[in-house]
Design a protein around this motif. Sequence first.
Motif, short mmCIF file in Angstrom:
data_model
loop_
_atom_site.label_atom_id
_atom_site.label_comp_id
_atom_site.label_asym_id
_atom_site.label_seq_id
_atom_site.Cartn_x
_atom_site.Cartn_y
_atom_site.Cartn_z
N VAL A 1 -6.12 14.32 0.61
CA VAL A 1 -4.77 14.57 0.10
C VAL A 1 -3.98 13.29 0.31
N GLU A 2 -3.74 12.57 -0.80
CA GLU A 2 -3.05 11.28 -0.68
C GLU A 2 -1.63 11.42 -0.16
N ASP A 3 -0.94 12.49 -0.58
CA ASP A 3 0.45 12.68 -0.16
C ASP A 3 0.72 14.18 -0.14
N LEU A 4 0.99 14.71 1.05
CA LEU A 4 1.25 16.15 1.16
C LEU A 4 2.45 16.56 0.33
N ASP A 5 3.47 15.69 0.25
CA ASP A 5 4.67 16.03 -0.51
C ASP A 5 4.34 16.17 -2.00
N GLY B 1 -2.60 10.80 8.38
CA GLY B 1 -1.79 9.60 8.24
C GLY B 1 -0.32 9.92 8.31
N SER B 2 0.45 9.01 8.86
CA SER B 2 1.91 9.19 8.90
C SER B 2 2.56 8.72 7.60
N ARG B 3 1.76 8.07 6.73
CA ARG B 3 2.25 7.63 5.42
C ARG B 3 1.25 8.06 4.36
N PRO B 4 1.66 8.12 3.10
CA PRO B 4 0.72 8.46 2.03
C PRO B 4 -0.38 7.41 1.92
N ILE B 5 -1.54 7.82 1.39
CA ILE B 5 -2.64 6.89 1.13
C ILE B 5 -2.28 6.07 -0.11
N SER B 6 -2.39 4.76 0.00
CA SER B 6 -2.10 3.88 -1.14
C SER B 6 -3.41 3.40 -1.74
N GLY B 7 -3.69 3.82 -2.95
CA GLY B 7 -4.90 3.39 -3.63
C GLY B 7 -6.04 4.36 -3.39
N PRO B 8 -7.07 4.29 -4.24
CA PRO B 8 -8.22 5.19 -4.10
C PRO B 8 -9.07 4.82 -2.90
N LEU B 9 -9.85 5.78 -2.41
CA LEU B 9 -10.78 5.50 -1.33
C LEU B 9 -11.87 4.56 -1.83
N PRO B 10 -12.42 3.74 -0.94
CA PRO B 10 -13.53 2.87 -1.34
C PRO B 10 -14.68 3.69 -1.90
N ALA B 11 -15.44 3.09 -2.80
CA ALA B 11 -16.58 3.77 -3.41
C ALA B 11 -17.57 4.21 -2.33
N MET C 1 -1.09 5.75 5.04
CA MET C 1 -2.06 4.80 5.57
C MET C 1 -2.61 3.94 4.45
N THR C 2 -2.89 2.66 4.71
CA THR C 2 -3.36 1.71 3.71
C THR C 2 -4.88 1.64 3.76
N VAL C 3 -5.51 1.76 2.59
CA VAL C 3 -6.96 1.74 2.50
C VAL C 3 -7.43 0.33 2.15
N PRO C 4 -8.33 -0.28 2.94
CA PRO C 4 -8.86 -1.59 2.58
C PRO C 4 -9.73 -1.48 1.34
N PRO C 5 -9.87 -2.57 0.56
CA PRO C 5 -10.63 -2.51 -0.69
C PRO C 5 -12.08 -2.14 -0.49
N ARG C 6 -12.71 -2.53 0.59
CA ARG C 6 -14.10 -2.15 0.85
C ARG C 6 -14.32 -2.16 2.35
N PRO C 7 -15.11 -1.22 2.86
CA PRO C 7 -15.34 -1.14 4.31
C PRO C 7 -16.21 -2.28 4.79
N PRO C 8 -15.95 -2.81 5.97
CA PRO C 8 -16.84 -3.82 6.53
C PRO C 8 -18.19 -3.22 6.87
N SER C 9 -19.21 -4.05 6.94
CA SER C 9 -20.57 -3.58 7.20
C SER C 9 -20.81 -3.49 8.69
N ILE C 10 -20.30 -2.40 9.31
CA ILE C 10 -20.52 -2.15 10.72
C ILE C 10 -20.91 -0.70 10.88
N ALA C 11 -21.56 -0.37 11.97
CA ALA C 11 -21.96 1.01 12.24
C ALA C 11 -22.07 1.19 13.73
#
Length: 343
Positions: free
Chosen positions: A87-91, A129-139, A1-11
């Motif tokens: 876990v970014e990638d189980l493999d 996720g069906s794919r590995p996480i690409s990039g670190p999680l947003p702060a 799964m692809t992580v956006p650079p920063r989460p939008p401001s919604i709640a």
Amino acid sequence: MTVPPRPPSIAPPPSALSTFDAAGAAVVAYLDSILPATAWAVSRVVDDKQIFLRTNTNGLGIDTGLVVGWNESLCHSMTEGEVPSVVEDLDDAGIPRIGVPGHDPVRSYIGVPIRRADGSLFGTMCGFGSRPISGPLPAGMTALLDLLSGLLTTVFETDHARAVAERSAELARREAETDPLTGLFNRRGWNRVLEPEDARWTRFADPGAVVVVDLDGMKQVNDRHGHAAGDRVIRRAAELLRAWAHESDVVARLGGDEFGVLVFDRDATDVDGMLTALESSAHAADVPMSVGWSTVTEAGSITASWSLADENMYVSKRRSPSRSGIDIHPTPGRHQGGHVARR
């Protein structure tokens, strides 16, 4: 799964947090919008089962209502500290791939525990996720997940307390729906209790069970000693079951010499212990009976649990009359029954 650079401001809007079911749906939708995983879920743990109470629409087969073994799950390993919350990638982590048969395997995982106010584990909030996480999680994402988990706990405790109060009010209103011979709920009262409890189980997946009891040898008692003697046996059985059940449980005379007990907030091990006590009480009171039971978790609903418990009672009924004791089969909810006979 692809992580956006920063989460939008919604709640989630405050109106979405009025019930636990709605809050779970809002949290899942919110997480899906800020951190796209293939599947997001809120789950509960009962009787070594993980029940997915609310999920988004996904292609992994992790759907609302799915029940899996808890001890073999990634969430269990996460709560035990055996795998990290992310876990970014189980493999790459050397973790065997998991998945629902017929669907793509899980490659990445995000999870945090949901704990009740007393610190006990309620379940988890998790993403697959069906794919590995690409990039670190947003702060701040981990802190946000912990915050949402705590909010779900608060909503659950409030909503659950309200549901318990509603149950008490409903039972008080139904005092008129009692069997005149025993003072227990009659069949109509039993049916009216089951409908809202089925709805509550869908919301919370609380542990519980249905126990069905049928008295043995009643025809012989009536034929030999008259129906007044039979009525005395039925009243004795009713008193025994009322004393045996917990105060919050529902005991009903379903008709003739058949009784039903709806057991709340007890897992399979607890019910097993209760049945051992019932065996002793039945022998002491000289009330032979056939017993069938089923956990609600195993059956999937209270109505289904009643049907399975009734089937199991008839399995018990067909056992040799010389058999004594409550016979518990190894798998909770599967043909659980027993025969209590005079020694």
